[in-house]
Enzyme design. Sequence first.
Site, PDB file in Angstrom:
ATOM      1  N   SER A  67       9.484 -12.172   1.137  1.00 20.23           N
ATOM      2  CA  SER A  67       9.353 -13.418   1.882  1.00 20.23           C
ATOM      3  C   SER A  67      10.233 -14.522   1.305  1.00 20.23           C
ATOM      4  O   SER A  67      10.619 -14.485   0.140  1.00 20.23           O
ATOM      5  CB  SER A  67       7.893 -13.884   1.864  1.00 20.23           C
ATOM      6  OG  SER A  67       7.049 -12.874   2.365  1.00 20.23           O
TER       7      SER A  67
HETATM    8  N1  SAH Z   1       4.388  -9.769  -0.957  1.00 24.32           N
HETATM    9  C1  SAH Z   1       5.626  -9.068  -0.645  1.00 24.32           C
HETATM   10  C2  SAH Z   1       5.935  -9.158   0.832  1.00 24.32           C
HETATM   11  C3  SAH Z   1       6.292  -7.809   1.359  1.00 24.32           C
HETATM   12  S1  SAH Z   1       6.350  -7.627   3.100  1.00 24.32           S
HETATM   13  C4  SAH Z   1       6.755  -9.533  -1.525  1.00 24.32           C
HETATM   14  O1  SAH Z   1       6.566 -10.461  -2.321  1.00 24.32           O
HETATM   15  O2  SAH Z   1       7.845  -8.950  -1.476  1.00 24.32           O
HETATM   16  C5  SAH Z   1       4.747  -6.949   3.443  1.00 24.32           C
HETATM   17  C6  SAH Z   1       4.417  -5.617   2.833  1.00 24.32           C
HETATM   18  O3  SAH Z   1       3.124  -5.258   3.318  1.00 24.32           O
HETATM   19  C7  SAH Z   1       5.343  -4.462   3.189  1.00 24.32           C
HETATM   20  O4  SAH Z   1       5.833  -3.881   2.019  1.00 24.32           O
HETATM   21  C8  SAH Z   1       4.430  -3.503   3.956  1.00 24.32           C
HETATM   22  O5  SAH Z   1       4.734  -2.143   3.742  1.00 24.32           O
HETATM   23  C9  SAH Z   1       3.085  -3.856   3.404  1.00 24.32           C
HETATM   24  N2  SAH Z   1       1.938  -3.470   4.230  1.00 24.32           N
HETATM   25  C10 SAH Z   1       1.818  -3.506   5.577  1.00 24.32           C
HETATM   26  N3  SAH Z   1       0.590  -3.078   5.956  1.00 24.32           N
HETATM   27  C11 SAH Z   1      -0.079  -2.763   4.816  1.00 24.32           C
HETATM   28  C12 SAH Z   1      -1.385  -2.264   4.535  1.00 24.32           C
HETATM   29  N4  SAH Z   1      -2.264  -1.976   5.510  1.00 24.32           N
HETATM   30  N5  SAH Z   1      -1.725  -2.061   3.247  1.00 24.32           N
HETATM   31  C13 SAH Z   1      -0.860  -2.317   2.237  1.00 24.32           C
HETATM   32  N6  SAH Z   1       0.376  -2.788   2.437  1.00 24.32           N
HETATM   33  C14 SAH Z   1       0.772  -3.004   3.708  1.00 24.32           C
END
Ligand code: SAH
Length: 220
Positions: A67
Site C-alpha cells: 500500500s
Molecule cells: N499489508 C500489506 C498489503 C498487502 S495487499 C503490505 O504492507 O504490503 C493485501 C494482501 O492481502 C495480499 O497479499 C493478499 O494476498 C492478502 N489477502 C487477501 N485475502 C486474504 C485472506 N483471506 N487472508 C489472508 N490474506 C489475504
Amino acid sequence: MMNKESIQYERQREEMVRSQLESRGIKDPAVLAAFRKVPRHFFVSEALRDQAYGDYPLPIGQQQTISQPYIVAEMTQALELRPNDRVLEIGTGSGYQAAILAEIVYRVYTIERLRPLYLQARSLFDEFKYHNIVTRCADGTNGWQEQSPFDAIVITAGAPKVPEVLIRQLAVGGRLVIPVGNQHTQDLIKIYRDENGTRQFSLGGCRFVKLVGEHGWKQV
Ligand code: SAH
C-alpha cells in the site's frame, strides 16, 4: 557503518515522512518514529527499490500490492496502539505494515493466504530480526481464534462486509480497521468494541486489493 545507498534511502524516507505523512496530519509520535525506521525499500523487489518511498502503491507479485505509505500510516494511527498491545493483521503481503506495527507494539500476528508472499515476508522478518511477528499462511477472514482476543485488528484487503467473526476476536476496548465496499472502491471503517457493543466510524475512501476467503470475496 552505513553505505552511500542506505544514506540515500534514509534521506528519501525522511522526505516521505515529512511530505506525505506529517503534512497530511499523521501525528502519533510512535507511528512517525516507526516510518522513520522501517527500511521500506527492502519490502519491494530490487527493480522497484528506487520507487519505494513514492506516494503510491507498488506491485509485489501475485497480483498484490504494497500500500501507499500514507494509507499504511492512516490505518496504523487509527488503531490507537499502545506498547503492550497484541495486534492481528490480515493480509501480510510485503510484510511492510506488519514491520511498522512490530516497531510500535508488543506482538504482531499476521496472516497471508498466498504462500509465496507469506514465505517472502517471513524471511524478511527473520532477516531484520522482527522476533515479535508471528506469521501464518491461511485464510485470515476466520481470524486467529487461539491467539484472540486482540487489542487491535487491521485488515489490509478490501472486504464486501465486516466479518463478524473478527469482531468476536476483538478485546473489550479493542479497535478494528477494515476497508469495506465493492471491488473498485471501499470505505475505510473503524470499529470500537466496548462493554456495550460496537461503535462504527468512517475514515473516508480507499482502494485495496480483494480480501478473498470464507468471509470475504469468494473468488480471486
Ligand atoms: N499489508 C500489506 C498489503 C498487502 S495487499 C503490505 O504492507 O504490503 C493485501 C494482501 O492481502 C495480499 O497479499 C493478499 O494476498 C492478502 N489477502 C487477501 N485475502 C486474504 C485472506 N483471506 N487472508 C489472508 N490474506 C489475504
